[in-house]
Design a protein around this motif. Structure first.
Motif, PDB file in Angstrom:
ATOM      1  N   ASP A 111       4.226   9.985 -52.712  1.00 23.29           N
ATOM      2  CA  ASP A 111       3.699  11.303 -52.391  1.00 23.29           C
ATOM      3  C   ASP A 111       2.217  11.191 -52.066  1.00 23.29           C
ATOM      4  O   ASP A 111       1.565  10.187 -52.380  1.00 23.29           O
ATOM      5  CB  ASP A 111       3.915  12.240 -53.589  1.00 23.29           C
ATOM      6  CG  ASP A 111       3.788  13.711 -53.228  1.00 23.29           C
ATOM      7  OD1 ASP A 111       3.744  14.051 -52.027  1.00 23.29           O
ATOM      8  OD2 ASP A 111       3.743  14.529 -54.162  1.00 23.29           O
ATOM      9  N   GLU A 159      -1.260  13.231 -52.770  1.00 17.14           N
ATOM     10  CA  GLU A 159      -1.801  14.259 -53.640  1.00 17.14           C
ATOM     11  C   GLU A 159      -3.252  14.528 -53.276  1.00 17.14           C
ATOM     12  O   GLU A 159      -4.023  13.589 -53.059  1.00 17.14           O
ATOM     13  CB  GLU A 159      -1.696  13.771 -55.092  1.00 17.14           C
ATOM     14  CG  GLU A 159      -2.076  14.784 -56.118  1.00 17.14           C
ATOM     15  CD  GLU A 159      -1.858  14.241 -57.513  1.00 17.14           C
ATOM     16  OE1 GLU A 159      -2.824  13.694 -58.081  1.00 17.14           O
ATOM     17  OE2 GLU A 159      -0.732  14.346 -58.017  1.00 17.14           O
ATOM     18  N   THR A 169      -6.304  16.920 -54.779  1.00 20.27           N
ATOM     19  CA  THR A 169      -6.818  17.884 -55.744  1.00 20.27           C
ATOM     20  C   THR A 169      -8.335  17.872 -55.667  1.00 20.27           C
ATOM     21  O   THR A 169      -8.917  17.143 -54.862  1.00 20.27           O
ATOM     22  CB  THR A 169      -6.373  17.523 -57.182  1.00 20.27           C
ATOM     23  OG1 THR A 169      -7.008  16.291 -57.570  1.00 20.27           O
ATOM     24  CG2 THR A 169      -4.864  17.375 -57.284  1.00 20.27           C
TER      25      THR A 169
END
Length: 154
Positions: A124, A126, A128
């Protein structure tokens, strides 16, 4: 001469994080086959496919690939490896191809030894406030170190 590499071509719509779910249970043994197959491959999320495509384009090698795998070492015993690969796949590699109309095809290679520990995993992307990068969701992980780049297996 025949190659022993396994190529799996998929549409972007098939690359979601749930692509490794086993087939519904059946009495004819097909569910066991699907579960075994999912343990010999890995999934790549749509976000990761887009990130790989962007990284390859930024690098100027849209026809290149990303090689994923594991190596011994790190804080916990094994560490994840994600690197560019501009060569043809090696004999025995798992080759995943993600094709979309009017976009470069994304290829992900994984060697046959690493797939033993990555089978059933999801790669995945990610993003943030504190972190941006690839992340494995690996069902074989028993523990992960604080840095998130190394792990142990159960």
């Amino acid at each position: 001469m025949q190659s022993s590499e396994e190529t799996i071509t998929t549409k972007a719509a098939d690359t979601g994080p749930h692509a490794t779910d086993a087939a519904p249970a059946r009495s004819d043994g097909a569910a066991g086959e699907a579960e075994t197959k999912s343990k010999r491959t890995l999934s790549v999320s749509d976000a990761a496919v887009n990130a790989i495509r962007a990284q390859l384009a930024k690098r100027g090698t849209p026809e290149g690939a990303i090689r994923v795998g594991i190596r011994g070492g790190g804080c916990s015993g094994f560490s994840y490896v994600i690197e560019f690969d501009d060569k043809r796949p090696r004999s025995g590699d798992l080759v995943l191809e993600f094709a979309e109309p009017d976009k470069a095809t994304v290829r992900v290679f994984c060697d046959k030894k690493s797939i033993l520990y990555l089978g059933g995993s999801v790669l995945d992307w990610e993003k943030t406030l504190m972190y941006q990068g690839f992340k494995f969701k690996n069902p074989h992980e028993a523990t992960r170190c604080g840095c998130g780049h190394s792990f142990t297996v159960a």
